[in-house]
Write a protein that holds these residues in place. Structure first.
Motif, PDB file in Angstrom:
ATOM      1  N   VAL A  53      36.436  40.715  38.249  1.00 25.64           N
ATOM      2  CA  VAL A  53      35.442  41.524  37.577  1.00 25.64           C
ATOM      3  C   VAL A  53      36.269  42.743  36.666  1.00 25.64           C
ATOM      4  CG1 VAL A  53      33.689  43.440  37.916  1.00 25.64           C
ATOM      5  CG2 VAL A  53      33.856  41.492  39.438  1.00 25.64           C
ATOM      6  N   ALA A  54      37.173  43.350  37.204  1.00 22.26           N
ATOM      7  CA  ALA A  54      38.008  44.298  36.379  1.00 22.26           C
ATOM      8  C   ALA A  54      38.541  43.773  35.122  1.00 22.26           C
ATOM      9  CB  ALA A  54      39.159  45.005  37.193  1.00 22.26           C
ATOM     10  N   LEU A  55      39.146  42.470  35.281  1.00 18.25           N
ATOM     11  CA  LEU A  55      39.752  41.537  34.277  1.00 18.25           C
ATOM     12  C   LEU A  55      38.530  41.211  33.159  1.00 18.25           C
ATOM     13  CD1 LEU A  55      42.294  40.481  32.802  1.00 18.25           C
ATOM     14  CD2 LEU A  55      41.786  38.334  34.106  1.00 18.25           C
ATOM     15  N   CYS A  56      37.540  41.119  33.371  1.00 14.48           N
ATOM     16  CA  CYS A  56      36.252  40.935  32.705  1.00 14.48           C
ATOM     17  C   CYS A  56      36.007  42.094  31.945  1.00 14.48           C
ATOM     18  CB  CYS A  56      35.017  40.468  33.278  1.00 14.48           C
ATOM     19  SG  CYS A  56      34.828  38.739  34.084  1.00 14.48           S
ATOM     20  N   GLN A  57      36.160  43.316  32.405  1.00 17.53           N
ATOM     21  CA  GLN A  57      36.017  44.445  31.862  1.00 17.53           C
ATOM     22  C   GLN A  57      36.814  44.840  30.940  1.00 17.53           C
ATOM     23  OE1 GLN A  57      35.077  46.752  35.397  1.00 17.53           O
ATOM     24  NE2 GLN A  57      33.079  47.304  34.452  1.00 17.53           N
ATOM     25  N   VAL A  58      38.197  44.408  31.247  1.00 21.34           N
ATOM     26  CA  VAL A  58      39.282  44.545  30.176  1.00 21.34           C
ATOM     27  C   VAL A  58      39.176  43.742  29.138  1.00 21.34           C
ATOM     28  CG1 VAL A  58      41.744  44.370  29.793  1.00 21.34           C
ATOM     29  CG2 VAL A  58      40.953  45.350  32.000  1.00 21.34           C
ATOM     30  N   TYR A  59      38.832  42.361  29.236  1.00 20.93           N
ATOM     31  CA  TYR A  59      38.573  41.566  28.116  1.00 20.93           C
ATOM     32  C   TYR A  59      37.613  42.015  27.104  1.00 20.93           C
ATOM     33  CZ  TYR A  59      41.285  37.734  30.211  1.00 20.93           C
ATOM     34  OH  TYR A  59      42.184  36.755  30.865  1.00 20.93           O
ATOM     35  N   LEU A  60      36.488  42.701  27.887  1.00 21.74           N
ATOM     36  CA  LEU A  60      35.487  43.034  26.845  1.00 21.74           C
ATOM     37  C   LEU A  60      35.888  44.544  26.139  1.00 21.74           C
ATOM     38  CD1 LEU A  60      32.325  42.941  26.584  1.00 21.74           C
ATOM     39  CD2 LEU A  60      31.978  44.619  28.355  1.00 21.74           C
ATOM     40  N   GLN A  61      36.618  45.241  26.875  1.00 20.22           N
ATOM     41  CA  GLN A  61      37.332  46.324  25.992  1.00 20.22           C
ATOM     42  C   GLN A  61      38.104  45.992  24.814  1.00 20.22           C
ATOM     43  OE1 GLN A  61      39.817  48.829  28.615  1.00 20.22           O
ATOM     44  NE2 GLN A  61      40.412  50.229  26.817  1.00 20.22           N
ATOM     45  N   LYS A  62      38.928  44.886  25.131  1.00 21.55           N
ATOM     46  CA  LYS A  62      39.889  44.394  24.133  1.00 21.55           C
ATOM     47  C   LYS A  62      39.065  43.406  23.122  1.00 21.55           C
ATOM     48  CE  LYS A  62      44.228  43.542  25.548  1.00 21.55           C
ATOM     49  NZ  LYS A  62      44.805  44.637  24.557  1.00 21.55           N
ATOM     50  N   LYS A  63      37.974  43.350  23.348  1.00 19.74           N
ATOM     51  CA  LYS A  63      37.190  42.699  22.324  1.00 19.74           C
ATOM     52  C   LYS A  63      37.704  40.940  22.343  1.00 19.74           C
ATOM     53  CE  LYS A  63      35.816  46.533  19.549  1.00 19.74           C
ATOM     54  NZ  LYS A  63      35.623  47.086  18.149  1.00 19.74           N
ATOM     55  N   SER A  64      37.869  40.854  23.685  1.00 21.82           N
ATOM     56  CA  SER A  64      38.290  39.104  23.766  1.00 21.82           C
ATOM     57  C   SER A  64      36.971  38.780  24.388  1.00 21.82           C
ATOM     58  CB  SER A  64      39.388  39.242  24.680  1.00 21.82           C
ATOM     59  OG  SER A  64      40.665  39.802  23.978  1.00 21.82           O
ATOM     60  N   TYR A  65      36.004  38.388  23.654  1.00 20.86           N
ATOM     61  CA  TYR A  65      34.668  38.242  23.926  1.00 20.86           C
ATOM     62  C   TYR A  65      34.640  36.741  24.719  1.00 20.86           C
ATOM     63  CZ  TYR A  65      33.299  42.390  21.341  1.00 20.86           C
ATOM     64  OH  TYR A  65      33.173  43.516  20.809  1.00 20.86           O
ATOM     65  N   ASP A  66      35.278  35.859  24.260  1.00 20.89           N
ATOM     66  CA  ASP A  66      35.194  34.354  24.641  1.00 20.89           C
ATOM     67  C   ASP A  66      36.071  34.640  26.177  1.00 20.89           C
ATOM     68  OD1 ASP A  66      34.036  33.191  22.524  1.00 20.89           O
ATOM     69  OD2 ASP A  66      36.177  33.060  21.379  1.00 20.89           O
ATOM     70  N   GLU A  67      36.995  35.180  26.401  1.00 22.30           N
ATOM     71  CA  GLU A  67      37.731  35.273  27.455  1.00 22.30           C
ATOM     72  C   GLU A  67      36.782  35.578  28.635  1.00 22.30           C
ATOM     73  OE1 GLU A  67      39.286  35.899  24.730  1.00 22.30           O
ATOM     74  OE2 GLU A  67      41.323  35.045  24.756  1.00 22.30           O
ATOM     75  N   ALA A  68      35.992  36.808  28.126  1.00 20.21           N
ATOM     76  CA  ALA A  68      35.175  37.676  28.942  1.00 20.21           C
ATOM     77  C   ALA A  68      33.841  36.707  29.407  1.00 20.21           C
ATOM     78  CB  ALA A  68      34.470  38.948  28.405  1.00 20.21           C
ATOM     79  N   VAL A  69      33.490  35.885  28.481  1.00 24.70           N
ATOM     80  CA  VAL A  69      32.158  34.931  28.961  1.00 24.70           C
ATOM     81  C   VAL A  69      32.737  33.931  29.942  1.00 24.70           C
ATOM     82  CG1 VAL A  69      30.782  33.315  27.831  1.00 24.70           C
ATOM     83  CG2 VAL A  69      31.075  35.514  26.744  1.00 24.70           C
ATOM     84  N   ASN A  70      33.970  33.360  29.582  1.00 20.59           N
ATOM     85  CA  ASN A  70      34.730  32.168  30.343  1.00 20.59           C
ATOM     86  C   ASN A  70      34.637  32.906  31.724  1.00 20.59           C
ATOM     87  OD1 ASN A  70      34.594  30.381  27.999  1.00 20.59           O
ATOM     88  ND2 ASN A  70      36.625  30.841  27.705  1.00 20.59           N
ATOM     89  N   LEU A  71      35.413  33.941  32.044  1.00 23.03           N
ATOM     90  CA  LEU A  71      35.776  34.363  33.270  1.00 23.03           C
ATOM     91  C   LEU A  71      34.229  34.800  33.860  1.00 23.03           C
ATOM     92  CD1 LEU A  71      37.557  34.896  35.651  1.00 23.03           C
ATOM     93  CD2 LEU A  71      37.964  37.041  34.315  1.00 23.03           C
ATOM     94  N   CYS A  72      33.572  35.296  33.267  1.00 18.81           N
ATOM     95  CA  CYS A  72      32.250  35.760  33.947  1.00 18.81           C
ATOM     96  C   CYS A  72      31.230  34.711  34.112  1.00 18.81           C
ATOM     97  CB  CYS A  72      31.313  36.639  32.951  1.00 18.81           C
ATOM     98  SG  CYS A  72      32.024  38.364  32.762  1.00 18.81           S
ATOM     99  N   LEU A  73      31.339  33.620  33.508  1.00 24.15           N
ATOM    100  CA  LEU A  73      30.592  32.464  33.836  1.00 24.15           C
ATOM    101  C   LEU A  73      31.137  31.787  34.983  1.00 24.15           C
ATOM    102  CD1 LEU A  73      29.597  30.841  30.162  1.00 24.15           C
ATOM    103  CD2 LEU A  73      28.414  31.979  32.013  1.00 24.15           C
ATOM    104  N   GLN A  74      32.340  31.689  35.266  1.00 22.74           N
ATOM    105  CA  GLN A  74      33.071  31.184  36.655  1.00 22.74           C
ATOM    106  C   GLN A  74      32.410  32.407  37.791  1.00 22.74           C
ATOM    107  OE1 GLN A  74      37.140  31.306  36.167  1.00 22.74           O
ATOM    108  NE2 GLN A  74      37.147  30.066  34.070  1.00 22.74           N
ATOM    109  N   LEU A  75      32.305  33.408  37.441  1.00 27.67           N
ATOM    110  CA  LEU A  75      31.916  34.460  38.574  1.00 27.67           C
ATOM    111  C   LEU A  75      30.289  34.054  38.758  1.00 27.67           C
ATOM    112  CD1 LEU A  75      33.971  37.725  37.369  1.00 27.67           C
ATOM    113  CD2 LEU A  75      34.489  36.130  39.343  1.00 27.67           C
ATOM    114  N   VAL A  76      29.502  33.867  37.912  1.00 29.73           N
ATOM    115  CA  VAL A  76      28.438  33.805  38.312  1.00 29.73           C
ATOM    116  C   VAL A  76      27.986  32.671  39.097  1.00 29.73           C
ATOM    117  CG1 VAL A  76      25.919  32.845  37.236  1.00 29.73           C
ATOM    118  CG2 VAL A  76      27.473  34.562  35.980  1.00 29.73           C
TER     119      VAL A  76
END
Length: 114
Positions: A53-76
């Motif tokens: 979850v923390a890594l998803c937030q860092v990806y979001l902060q760094k505007k690495s939206y694709d990485e955030a989506v990929n990791l979040c979808l795994q978490l779902v």
């Protein structure tokens, strides 16, 4: 000194400690160091929701939206998912200008938060 890329096993105590160190980096405006630690933790223990979850937030902060989506979808897919992931997913899709997907995840967040 052992590099974080050399981690091949972690006791729960060490994992908790590394998560705390990563948050210290993050709180002190060093998101790249925090991201490296969380990635290392997840490479050893992909079930660490705290780090994910923390890594998803860092990806979001760094505007690495694709990485955030990929990791979040795994978490779902995880049953004990924090509902905050729905909000992070919505924000990541907004960053990708995929407004319909952003709306879907924002609605899931709102429904889960009631």
């Amino acid at each position: 000194m052992t590099s974080v890329t050399q981690i091949d096993s972690l006791t729960p105590r060490h994992q908790e400690w590394l998560n705390c160190v990563a948050f210290t980096f993050y709180d002190n405006n060093q998101p790249d160091k925090a991201m490296s630690l969380w990635q290392a933790i997840l490479s050893v223990n992909p079930d660490d929701l705290y780090a994910a979850v923390a890594l998803c937030q860092v990806y979001l902060q760094k505007k690495s939206y694709d990485e955030a989506v990929n990791l979040c979808l795994q978490l779902v897919e995880v049953e004990a998912i924090p509902i905050k992931i729905y909000l992070v997913l919505s924000q990541a899709y907004l960053g990708l200008e995929q407004y319909n997907e952003a709306r879907v995840w924002a609605n899931k967040y709102m429904e889960s938060n009631q």
